[in-house]
Motif scaffolding. Structure first.
Motif, PDB file in Angstrom:
ATOM      1  N   LEU A1061       0.835  -1.202   0.000  1.00 37.80           N
ATOM      2  CA  LEU A1061       0.000   0.000   0.000  1.00 37.80           C
ATOM      3  C   LEU A1061       0.872   1.254   0.000  1.00 37.80           C
ATOM      4  O   LEU A1061       0.634   2.207  -0.757  1.00 37.80           O
ATOM      5  N   ALA A1062       1.925   1.282   0.865  1.00 39.20           N
ATOM      6  CA  ALA A1062       2.810   2.442   0.907  1.00 39.20           C
ATOM      7  C   ALA A1062       3.503   2.651  -0.430  1.00 39.20           C
ATOM      8  O   ALA A1062       3.692   3.791  -0.878  1.00 39.20           O
ATOM      9  N   ARG A1063       3.846   1.553  -1.087  1.00 43.07           N
ATOM     10  CA  ARG A1063       4.511   1.663  -2.388  1.00 43.07           C
ATOM     11  C   ARG A1063       3.554   2.140  -3.468  1.00 43.07           C
ATOM     12  O   ARG A1063       3.932   2.910  -4.359  1.00 43.07           O
ATOM     13  N   LEU A1064       2.303   1.697  -3.397  1.00 49.43           N
ATOM     14  CA  LEU A1064       1.298   2.197  -4.342  1.00 49.43           C
ATOM     15  C   LEU A1064       1.086   3.695  -4.168  1.00 49.43           C
ATOM     16  O   LEU A1064       0.876   4.427  -5.141  1.00 49.43           O
ATOM     17  N   SER A1069       0.009  11.170  -6.363  1.00 45.02           N
ATOM     18  CA  SER A1069      -0.293  12.049  -5.238  1.00 45.02           C
ATOM     19  C   SER A1069      -1.772  11.956  -4.871  1.00 45.02           C
ATOM     20  O   SER A1069      -2.137  12.066  -3.698  1.00 45.02           O
ATOM     21  N   ARG A1070      -2.622  11.740  -5.875  1.00 45.03           N
ATOM     22  CA  ARG A1070      -4.057  11.625  -5.595  1.00 45.03           C
ATOM     23  C   ARG A1070      -4.344  10.377  -4.768  1.00 45.03           C
ATOM     24  O   ARG A1070      -5.075  10.415  -3.795  1.00 45.03           O
ATOM     25  N   PHE A1071      -3.723   9.265  -5.165  1.00 48.71           N
ATOM     26  CA  PHE A1071      -3.900   8.025  -4.416  1.00 48.71           C
ATOM     27  C   PHE A1071      -3.298   8.156  -3.015  1.00 48.71           C
ATOM     28  O   PHE A1071      -3.859   7.663  -2.040  1.00 48.71           O
ATOM     29  N   CYS A1072      -2.169   8.860  -2.934  1.00 50.30           N
ATOM     30  CA  CYS A1072      -1.513   9.062  -1.641  1.00 50.30           C
ATOM     31  C   CYS A1072      -2.400   9.875  -0.713  1.00 50.30           C
ATOM     32  O   CYS A1072      -2.595   9.510   0.452  1.00 50.30           O
ATOM     33  N   ILE A1091       4.976  -3.982  10.959  1.00 44.47           N
ATOM     34  CA  ILE A1091       4.114  -3.102  10.154  1.00 44.47           C
ATOM     35  C   ILE A1091       4.396  -1.645  10.501  1.00 44.47           C
ATOM     36  O   ILE A1091       4.486  -0.784   9.610  1.00 44.47           O
ATOM     37  N   LYS A1092       4.545  -1.351  11.789  1.00 42.65           N
ATOM     38  CA  LYS A1092       4.859   0.023  12.193  1.00 42.65           C
ATOM     39  C   LYS A1092       6.174   0.489  11.564  1.00 42.65           C
ATOM     40  O   LYS A1092       6.263   1.598  11.019  1.00 42.65           O
ATOM     41  N   CYS A1093       7.194  -0.373  11.632  1.00 45.16           N
ATOM     42  CA  CYS A1093       8.495   0.000  11.066  1.00 45.16           C
ATOM     43  C   CYS A1093       8.398   0.204   9.554  1.00 45.16           C
ATOM     44  O   CYS A1093       8.946   1.172   9.003  1.00 45.16           O
ATOM     45  N   ASN A1094       7.706  -0.714   8.872  1.00 48.15           N
ATOM     46  CA  ASN A1094       7.547  -0.582   7.421  1.00 48.15           C
ATOM     47  C   ASN A1094       6.802   0.694   7.065  1.00 48.15           C
ATOM     48  O   ASN A1094       7.111   1.365   6.079  1.00 48.15           O
ATOM     49  N   THR A1095       5.799   1.030   7.890  1.00 44.26           N
ATOM     50  CA  THR A1095       5.016   2.235   7.619  1.00 44.26           C
ATOM     51  C   THR A1095       5.860   3.488   7.805  1.00 44.26           C
ATOM     52  O   THR A1095       5.773   4.439   7.017  1.00 44.26           O
ATOM     53  N   VAL A1096       6.705   3.499   8.838  1.00 41.08           N
ATOM     54  CA  VAL A1096       7.593   4.646   9.049  1.00 41.08           C
ATOM     55  C   VAL A1096       8.541   4.804   7.869  1.00 41.08           C
ATOM     56  O   VAL A1096       8.775   5.925   7.377  1.00 41.08           O
ATOM     57  N   VAL A1097       9.101   3.702   7.408  1.00 37.10           N
ATOM     58  CA  VAL A1097       9.993   3.758   6.240  1.00 37.10           C
ATOM     59  C   VAL A1097       9.224   4.229   5.008  1.00 37.10           C
ATOM     60  O   VAL A1097       9.713   5.050   4.219  1.00 37.10           O
ATOM     61  N   ASP A1101       9.728   7.559   2.471  1.00 38.67           N
ATOM     62  CA  ASP A1101       9.753   7.598   0.996  1.00 38.67           C
ATOM     63  C   ASP A1101       8.690   8.548   0.451  1.00 38.67           C
ATOM     64  O   ASP A1101       8.943   9.297  -0.506  1.00 38.67           O
ATOM     65  N   LEU A1102       7.533   8.517   1.063  1.00 42.17           N
ATOM     66  CA  LEU A1102       6.455   9.401   0.605  1.00 42.17           C
ATOM     67  C   LEU A1102       6.810  10.870   0.827  1.00 42.17           C
ATOM     68  O   LEU A1102       6.395  11.732   0.047  1.00 42.17           O
TER      69      LEU A1102
END
Length: 1378
Positions: A1061-1064, A1069-1072, A1091-1097, A1101-1102
Motif C-alpha cells: 500500500l505504501a509503495r502504491l 499524489s491523488r492516491f496518496c 508493520i509500524k516500522c515498514n510504515t515509518v519507512v 519515501d512518501l
C-alpha cells in the motif's frame, strides 16, 4: 719605561669609583671628549706596535673615557671596537713578556712584581669592561631588530653592522683569557694567592656570556672555552663555592642556558674531574624548588637543565635520582614531575637494561619503575600522559621486565576512560605497542590458547605419572645395584691393581662403546664391562683427574660409573628435564592467557572512542582495533564492524584512517603474485562473512575505493571468479557465495568485471547450482545488473530484448521458486528478478505484468473454482493486461469468518484454498513491481527521452545545414526503444497519437519540462486510475487486505499488504492523499511492530515524493520516538535523521523529541542521534535557531525529565555551538528565560546551560547586562555555583581584557548575594509555594474543557492561541496570576 710608578691599582666595584682619589690608589685624572678620542687611539696604536705594554699607565684614562662614553652612534661603536683590538694586542704582548718571568726559577723583584701586577690588573680590567660594553650594545641592537621585524618597519637599523665579526673576536678573547689563566698568576701577589676580585672579574665575563649566548653547533667551541676557564678557576683559584651559586642564578633566569650548562658540567667532570660541583648544584636546585615550585618559569628552566644533563650523562645523574624522586615527585609543578619521570625513563633505558645487572642495580631499577607505575594515576593529566608515553618508550626499547608488564598494562587500560584525550591517546599507544611486541604469540586468540593450555596440562599430568613410575623403578634398580656392588667391587679392585694406568689407542665413539657395554652388563660379564667403562672415561678426558684419586676413591668412582650403566642396561630413562621443560611450557601458556585476557578487556572501552568528537581518540582507537584484530584478540570483530560507520564521516582524515586500517588487515600479506591474491580473497571472504547487514553499504563504498585504487586488481578478480565457479580446488559452497558477494561489490565501480564474464554468470544463474541454492540465483542477477557502467545512466546502455532466451529462463525459474514454500529469502529473490527486468530489459513493464498475470492464472487454474480472471494468451501478449470486471477474491488457508460471502463454487476443503504464504508473496511482488515501475518511468524513461531529444535536436541542426532535416528526424525516430507515448499507449490500450514535429523553441529546459509533465501524467492518471490498468485492478485487493486485519490474520500477509500500500501511494499524489489517513490509522492502531516500522519507512519515501501531502502528518513521525519498542524507535530515528538532513522536513520545536534520544537506553539510537545533531550543527544556523525550543521543551516540568539526563543532553548539544555570535545571542535568550520560570529546578537548568558555553568579552557583558533577570535566583546555591564555574573556566588562559571583564562580573555577582541576606530563604519559600500552586492548578481540569488523557502530550504548533494553551505550566501559572 724610565718613569717609576709608585701606585697600586685596585679593581673597582663600579667603574665610576676610579674617578675619586684615595691614598696611593690609581685614579682617572682626565676624561677625554668624543672629538679627542680618535687621535688618542692613533697614538696608542703606535705605542702598541712599539711592543711596550706599559703604555697603559699613561693612556688608561683614554680607554676609561671610551668605556664611560654614553653615546650610541656609529663613532662611539667604532671607538669601542678599535679600543678592543688594541687591548687584545696589549694583553697578548703583556703575557708574552710575563710568561717567562713568572716561570723563571728566580722570583721577580718586589718593584717589578708590583709593576706587572698593576699592569695586568689594569689591562684585563679594561679589556673585560670593553667586552661587556660591546656585548650590551650588540644585545640592544638585536632587540631593536626584533622589534622592527614585529612592527614590519621598512627601515632596519644598522646596529649590528657597527660591530663587524664580533662573535669571532669574542671567541678569540675567551681563548686569550684561558691562556692567561694558564700562567702562574698567583706569583704576582705576595703572598702568592690570587686576588679574589681579580679572578671574579675574569669569571664574571664567562657567566655573562653564558646568560647571553644560546648554544648552537657553530659556537660550541666558545662554551668549551668558557668552562675550561671556569674549570681552571675552580681547580686553581678556589671558585668552587661561587660557581654553583652563579650557575643556579643563570639557570633560574635564562631558558637557553640549560643545554650549554649541562654540556659544560660534563666537560668539567671529564677534563677536570670536578664532580662535587654537580652534587652541590643538584642539592641547590632541589632546595630552591622545594621552597617554591609554583613559579612555572623557574620550574621549566630547572627541568630543562635536568633533562638535558640526564640525556648526555645518565650515569652521572643516577646517584642523585633517588633524591630527585623523593623531593620533586611530590612538588606542585607538573613540569618538574614530568622532568624527573622522564629522567627516570631515560636512565632505565640507557643504564639499567642489561641482563647482567647486579642485584643492587636491579633494586634501583625496580624502585624507579615503581615511581613510574604510581604516577600513571597522577592528579595532573599532563603527568599521566607523560608517564604513559615513557612506558611506551620503555616498551619500544624492550626495557620493561615481565613482572611489571601486566601491572602497567592494567593501569593503562584503566586510563582508556580518562577525561583527558592526551592520556587516552598515550594509553592506546602503549597498549598497541605492548600488543605488537608481546613476548607470547603472534596470535592471541583466547580459545586457541586455552585449548593449547589444556592440552599441555594434560601432557604434564601424564608426564608426572611417568616420573612417578620412573622414581619407583630407580629405587628398585638402586636396590638391585646395592646387592650387586659387593660382587663388583673385588673385580674393580683387581682391575685397578693390575692396570693402574690403562691407556687406550683405539678411537671409538661413546655410542659404539655404549652399545657394547649394555649387553655385557645384561650378561654379567663385569670384567669386560669395567675395561670398557674405563675406556669411556679415558676418551672423555678424565684420565688426569682419576690418576689423582687414591685407590679406594678410584674404586668408588668406577663403581659409580657402573651404576649409571646398570640403569641404562635396565632400560631406565630419566624424564625430569622433560618435566621441567613442560612446566615452563604450561606456565608460558598461562601467562599468554593472562595477557590475552587483559588485552581483551581493553577493547570494549574503545567502542565509544570510535564515535568520539576528538579526532585523536578516533585515530588511535582505529589503529588499536586494527592491531588487535590482526592478533586475533577476542572482541575486536565488533569494533572492526563499527569502524565501518566512519566511512560516512564528513571528516576526510577519519575516512582515510578507516580505509588504511582495513587495507592493513585485508591486503597486507607476506606473499606475492597469485599466492598474495588468494590470501587477500581469503581475508576479504572472512571479513565479509562477519559483518552485519547494516554495515554492508559501507563495505561497498570501501570496495569501490579499493577497486579504483588498484588494491583489488585483476589477479584478485580472477581468484574470485575461480572461487565463484568452483574451479579453485577445495572451495566450499559458502566460500563460493562469499566470492560472489565480493564480485557484486567490486563490479559496482568497475562494470567490465561483469561485462567480460556475462556468459559464465548467466550459465550459473540458470544452471543446476541455483536450484540447490536459490541464493546464488539472487546474487547472480544482482551481479549482472552491475554490468551497467556506473558512470552512465539509463540513457546510454543497451537493454536485452524482452523475448531473449535468458529472460525466459529466469522467468521460469522465478515461477518455480515462487511456489516453493521453504524458500528462505523470497523477498530478496523477487526484488533481484524485478530489478533485473527493469534495469536490463526492454519493455520491463510488459515482462513484470506478464509475470503477475501468469501467477494469477496459476492461482485460478490450480486452486480457484470460481473464475476470477479471464486472460487469454493473446491478451497476455498485449501491452496492458486487463482483468475481468468481476471482483478478484483470493481464498486463504485460515478459517473463514461465517459472515464472509464466498463464491458459490469455492471448494471448502483444504485442497481448494491458496496457502497464505503464496498470497503474501504475490502481494509483495505487486508492491515492488509498483515502486520499480514508478522509478522506471521517473528515471529511466525520463533520461532516455531527454537523451533522444538531444540527439534529435543535434541531428536536425546538423541536417538543416544540409537541407535534409526531415530524413534525419525519421532516422532518429527509428532508434527509439521506449518513450512516454508508447508507455501511455500500452497502459491505455489505445493507439498513440502520432508525434508531431518538435518546434524549434522546444529545446533545453522547456522540452525537459514537457517530458517530465508527460511522465507525471502517466503516474498520476493512468497507472492507478485507468480502469483497464493492471494496478488499478490490484490496488483494491491490497487495500481490502489492509482494511480487514481481523479476517486476514496472518502477520506476514498484513506486513506485505501494508508495504505494498505504501509503495502504491508513491506512484500518485491523488492516491496518496486519498489513503493517507488510512495509513496513519494503521500506524497508530496496529500492534505489529514490523508493520509500524515498514510504515515509518514508507512515510519517509512518501515525504521525498510528496512532501506537501505528508507535512501535516509529520507529528506521527516524532510520536514513534516515544514508543517502548527499540526497533521502532531506531527506525524512526534513522528516518527522521535522513529526512531532516536532506531538508525534507522543516526543523521545528519537535526536534526536542529527537534530543531525548541522546539518553535513550539503546546505544545505537544514542550514537545515531549524536551524529545527527553533529551534522545539523554544521548546516548554517539550523541547530542554533531551534535551540531555544529544545531548551524550552526539555525544561518543561510536565515532561518530568530526570535532571541528570537533561544535563547529558544539553551538554552534548550546547557543545556543538561554537560561533561567538551565536553564543552571545544564546546567553541573552537564556537570561531572558529566568523571569518566566517559577520553579527552582528550571533555574538550575538554565544556569547549567549558561555554564556550558564558552565566553568571550561580549558574552560576559551580555551576562552583566541581563543580571536583573537572575539577580534573585543567585541565592540558590547550585545556580550560584554554575555562575562561579563560568568565572573559573573563562579565567583560564584568558587575555587581560577578558579577565578584567570577568572580574567585574564576579564583583557584581557577589553584590547580588550581599543585598537582602534574608531574601534567599524568602525566595525559596515563594518558589516552593508557587510550585505547589502549579501542581494544584495542573491537576484541576480547565473550565469548559476536557481533561487530557494520561500520558498524552500535545506539541505546540505555531505561536498563536494554540501554542499558548500548550505551553509549559509555569507560563500558564504566570498568565493565571496576571
Amino acid at each position: 719605561m724610565e718613569e717609576t710608578h709608585d701606585f697600586q691599582f685596585v679593581l673597582p666595584l663600579n667603574a665610576s669609583d676610579l674617578i675619586n682619589s684615595s691614598g696611593d690608589q690609581y685614579y682617572v685624572k682626565e676624561i677625554f671628549g668624543s672629538a679627542d678620542i680618535p687621535a688618542k687611539l692613533l697614538e696608542c696604536k703606535r705605542k702598541v706596535h712599539q711592543g711596550d705594554p706599559f703604555y697603559i699607565f699613561e693612556h688608561f684614562d683614554l680607554y676609561y673615557s671610551i668605556l664611560e662614553d654614553r653615546g650610541s652612534n656609529a663613532a662611539a661603536s667604532q671607538n669601542q671596537m678599535r679600543s678592543f683590538d688594541l687591548l687584545y694586542l696589549t694583553v697578548d704582548k703583556l703575557f708574552q713578556d710575563l710568561q717567562p718571568l713568572l716561570t723563571a726559577s728566580e722570583p721577580l723583584s718586589n718593584a717589578q712584581r708590583i709593576r706587572y701586577l698593576n699592569l695586568t690588573k689594569m689591562t684585563l680590567f679594561l679589556i673585560v669592561s670593553t667586552v661587556k660594553k660591546i656585548n650590551n650594545s650588540v644585545q640592544q641592537a638585536l632587540r631593536d631588530q626584533q622589534v622592527n621585524v614585529q612592527k614590519k618597519r621598512a627601515k632596519q637599523p644598522e646596529g649590528l653592522e657597527q660591530f663587524p665579526n664580533w662573535d669571532a673576536k669574542r671567541g678569540k678573547f675567551l681563548v686569550q683569557l684561558f691562556n692567561v689563566l694558564q700562567c702562574p698568576l698567583e706569583k704576582l701577589w705576595s703572598p702568592p694567592v690570587a686576588e679574589e676580585d681579580f679572578i671574579s672579574l675574569l669569571c664574571d665575563i664567562c657567566y655573562r656570556t653564558l646568560e647571553m649566548l644560546p648554544l648552537r653547533p657553530d659556537n660550541r667551541h666558545v662554551f668549551d672555552t668558557i668552562f675550561q676557564i671556569l674549570g681552571t678557576s675552580i681547580k686553581r683559584f678556589n671558585q668552587a663555592m661561587t660557581f654553583p651559586v652563579r650557575i643556579l642564578q643563570i639557570l633560574r633566569g635564562t631558558e637557553h642556558a640549560a643545554a650549554s650548562v649541562a654540556t659544560g658540567i660534563l666537560l668539567l667532570h671529564e677534563e677536570y674531574g670536578i664532580s662535587s660541583v654537580f652534587s652541590i648544584l643538584i642539592k641547590s636546585i632541589v632546595d630552591a624548588l622545594k621552597l617554591d615550585s609554583s613559579d612555572s618559569t623557574v620550574s621549566k628552566h630547572f627541568s630543562n637543565f635536568l633533562a638535558e644533563f640526564s640525556t648526555i650523562a645518565p650515569a652521572l645523574i643516577i646517584p642523585h635520582l633517588e633524591k630527585l624522586a623523593d623531593d620533586l615527585l611530590d612538588c606542585q609543578s607538573h613540569t618538574l614531575r614530568n622532568c624527573v619521570l622522564q629522567i627516570i625513563g631515560d636512565t632505565v633505558v640507557s643504564e639499567l637494561t642489561s641482563e647482567d645487572l647486579s642485584e643492587e642495580l636491579k633494586e634501583v631499577r625496580n624502585e624507579f619503575l615503581e615511581h613510574l607505575v604510581s604516577h600513571i594515576l597522577d592528579v595532573s593529566a599532563h603527568v599521566r600522559s607523560k608517564v604513559l608515553s615513557i612506558w611506551h618508550h620503555l616498551k619500544v626499547q624492550h626495557a620493561i621486565p615481565l613482572n611489571f608488564l601486566i601491572r602497567v598494562l592494567d593501569e593503562a587500560i584503566g586510563r582508556l576512560e580518562d577525561k583527558s584525550s592526551l592520556v587516552r591517546r598515550a594509553a592506546m599507544q602503549l597498549i598497541k605497542s605492548a600488543l605488537e611486541s608481546n613476548p607470547y604469540s603472534s596470535k592471541l586468540s583466547l580459545d586457541e590458547l586455552r585449548a593449547k593450555h589444556e592440552h599441555e596440562v594434560k601432557a604434564m599430568e601424564t608426564l608426572n605419572e611417568v616420573l612417578e613410575e620412573e622414581r619407583k623403578q630407580e629405587e628398585k634398580l638402586n636396590e638391585e645395584f646395592g646387592a650387586l656392588a659387593p660382587e663388583l667391587l673385588p673385580c674393580i679392585e683387581a682391575n685397578l691393581r693390575e692396570f693402574p694406568d690403562m691407556q687406550f689407542d683405539k678411537e671409538e665413539s661413546d655410542e659404539t662403546l655404549l652399545e657394547r657395554i649394555v649387553p655385557l652388563m645384561r650378561e654379567k660379564n663385569y670384567k669386560d664391562v669395567i675395561v670398557l667403562v674405563r675406556k669411556v672415561d679415558f676418551l672423555a678426558g678424565n684420565q688426569s683427574m682419576s690418576s689423582l684419586l687414591k685407590h679406594e676413591e678410584h674404586c668408588v668412582y668406577v663403581l659409580a660409573l657402573l651404576k649409571s650403566y646398570h640403569l641404562l642396561a635396565a632400560g631406565f630413562k630419566q624424564s625430569s628435564e622433560e618435566m621441567l621443560q613442560q612446566i615452563k611450557t604450561v606456565q608460558f601458556l598461562k601467562d599468554s592467557i593472562d595477557f590475552a585476557m587483559l588485552m581483551t578487556s581493553a577493547f570494549p572501552k574503545l567502542h565509544e572512542m570510535l564515535m568520539s568528537k576528538t579526532n585523536t581518540d578516533v585515530f588511535e582507537a582505529v589503529d588499536l582495533f586494527t592491531t588487535g584484530y590482526m592478533f586475533g584478540i577476542h572482541g575486536t570483530e565488533s569494533g572492526m564492524q563499527r569502524m565501518l560507520q566512519l566511512v560516512w564521516s564528513s571528516d576526510k582524515e577519519k575516512r582515510d584512517a578507516v580505509s588504511d586500517a582495513y587495507k592493513r588487515v585485508l591486503f597486507s600479506t607476506d606473499q606475492t603474485g597469485r599466492a598474495h591474491a588468494i590470501r587477500v580473497v581469503q581475508n576479504l571472504s572472512k571479513f565479509i562473512s562477519e559483518i552485519e547487514y547494516g554495515h554492508y553499504t559501507a563495505m561497498e563504498s570501501l570496495m569501490d575505493e579499493w577497486v579504483a585504487g588498484g588494491d583489488i586488481d585483476a589477479a584478485v578478480i580472477t581468484v574470485l571468479f575461480e572461487r565463484f565457479t568452483l574451479k579453485l580446488e577445495g572451495t566450499t559452497a559458502n566460500e563460493s557465495r562469499l566470492a560472489l558477494q565480493l564480485l557484486i561489490m567490486a563490479s559496482q565501480s568497475k562494470a567490465s568485471i561483469v561485462s567480460a564474464n556475462t556468459n559464465i554468470i548467466e550459465d550459473i544463474c540458470t544452471g543446476e547450482r541455483v536450484r540447490r541454492d536459490p541464493r546464488l540465483f539472487t546474487s547472480c542477477l544482482q551481479l549482472l545488473v552491475n554490468s551497467i557502467d556506473a558512470n552512465n545512466n539509463a540513457k546510454y546502455y543497451k537493454r536485452q530484448n524482452s523475448d531473449a532466451e535468458f529472460v525466459g529462463r529466469i522467468t521460469r525459474l522465478f515461477l518455480d521458486f515462487f511456489f516453493h514454500k521453504n524458500l528462505s529469502d523470497f523477498d530478496g529473490l523477487a526484488m533481484s528478478v524485478l530489478e533485473y527486468f527493469y534495469r536490463m530489459c526492454q519493455a520491463p513493464d510488459v515482462i513484470a505484468q506478464q509475470l503477475v498475470v501468469a501467477l494469477l492464472r496459476r492461482f485460478n487454474d490450480s486452486w480457484l473454482v470460481k473464475e476470477g480472471i479471464a486472460a487469454s494468451p493473446e491478451a497476455a501478449d498485449k501491452e496492458n493486461q486487463v482483468l475481468e470486471s468481476q471482483t478478484l477474491e483470493i481464498p486463504y488457508s485460515q478459517t473463514l469468518n461465517p459472515t464472509q460471502t464466498q463464491s458459490d463454487g469455492l471448494t471448502q476443503t483444504q485442497g481448494g484454498l491458496i496457502p497464505v504464504f503464496l498470497v503474501s508473496r504475490l502481494v509483495f511482488c505487486i508492491g515492488y513491481m509498483t515502486i520499480k515501475e514508478m522509478i522506471f518511468l521517473d528515471m529511466d524513461i525520463y533520461n532516455n527521452m531527454k537523451y533522444r531529444d538531444e540527439l534529435t535536436a543535434l541531428e536536425e541542426r546538423k541536417n538543416r545545414n544540409q537541407q535534409a532535416a526531415g530524413n534525419a528526424r525519421n532516422s532518429a525516430r527509428l532508434t527509439l526503444n521506449l518513450s512516454a507515448m508508447e508507455v501511455r499507449k500500452r497502459l491505455s490500450g489505445v493507439a498513440a497519437e502520432p508525434q508531431q514535429e518538435p518546434d524549434d523553441d522546444l529545446v533545453g529546459a522547456t522540452a525537459e519540462d514537457n517530458i517530465a509533465e508527460e511522465i507525471h501524467g502517466i503516474c498520476e492518471d493512468m497507472l492507478l486510475y485507468n480502469p483497464d490498468a493492471l494496478l488499478s485492478k490490484l490496488a483494491p485487493f491490497i487495500i481490502e487486505i489492509c482494511k480487514r486485519p481481523g479476517e486476514f490474520k496472518d502477520p506476514k500477509l498484513q506486513q506485505a499488504a501494508n508495504l505494498a500500500l505504501a509503495r502504491l501511494m508513491t506512484v500518485s499524489s491523488r492516491f496518496c492523499e486519498t489513503n493517507m489517513s488510512f495509513l496513519m490509522n494503521i500506524l497508530n492502531l496496529t500492534k505489529n511492530i514490523k508493520i509500524k516500522c515498514n510504515t515509518v519507512v514508507g512515510l519517509s519515501d512518501l515525504t521525498f515524493r510528496f512532501p506537501n501531502i505528508i507535512e501535516p502528518w509529520t507529528g506521527h513521525f516524532y510520536a514513534q520516538l516515544h514508543e517502548s519498542n527499540t526497533e521502532l524507535r531506531l527506525t524512526a530515528v534513522k528516518m527522521l535523521s535522513h529526512l531532516i538532513l536532506n531538508e525534507m522536513i522543516r526543523v521545528k520545536g519537535q526536534i526536542a523529541d529527537m534530543a531525548l534520544c541522546i539518553v535513550d537506553g539503546n546505544e545505537e539510537i544514542r550514537n545515531i542521534t549524536k551524529q545527527f545533531f553533529k551534522e545539523i550543527a554544521n548546516k548554517s544556523n539550523i541547530l542554533y535557531n531551534v535551540l531555544p525550543d529544545i531548551i524550552s521543551r526539555l525544561g518543561d516540568i510536565n515532561l518530568n525529565l530526570d535532571e541528570d539526563k537533561y544535563r547529558i543532553i544539553m551538554s552534548y548539544i550546547l557543545g556543538l555551538i561554537q560561533k561567538d555570535r551565536q553564543i552571545e545571542t544564546l546567553v541573552e535568550k537564556l537570561c531572558l528565560r529566568f523571569p518566566v520560570t517559577r520553579v527552582e529546578r528550571q533555574w538550575r537548568d538554565i544556569a547549567y546551560c549558561l555554564g556550558l558555553l564558552t565566553y568571550n568579552e561580549r558574552a560576559v557583558k551580555k551576562l552583566m547586562d541581563n543580571m536583573q533577570h537572575y539577580r534573585d535566583k543567585v541565592q540558590v546555591d547550585e545556580v550560584y555555583q554554575s555562575f562561579k564555574l563560568i568565572i573559573s573556566n573563562t579565567n583560564k588562559l584568558a587575555k587581560p581584557e577578558l579577565k578584567a571583564v570577568v572580574t567585574e562580573f564576579e564583583n557584581r555577582l557577589n553584590e547580588c548575594l550581599q543585598v537582602n541576606p534574608d531574601g534567599g530563604a524568602q525566595t525559596g519559600d515563594q518558589g516552593n509555594a508557587e510550585s505547589q500552586a502549579n501542581r494544584t492548578r495542573a491537576a484541576r481540569p480547565q473550565k469548559g474543557g476536557r481533561k487530557a488523557p494520561a500520558g498524552k502530550k500535545t506539541p505546540a504548533r505555531g505561536r498563536g492561541r494554540r501554542a499558548r494553551q500548550d505551553s509549559t505550566s509555569e507560563e500558564s501559572t504566570s498568565s493565571s496570576d496576571d
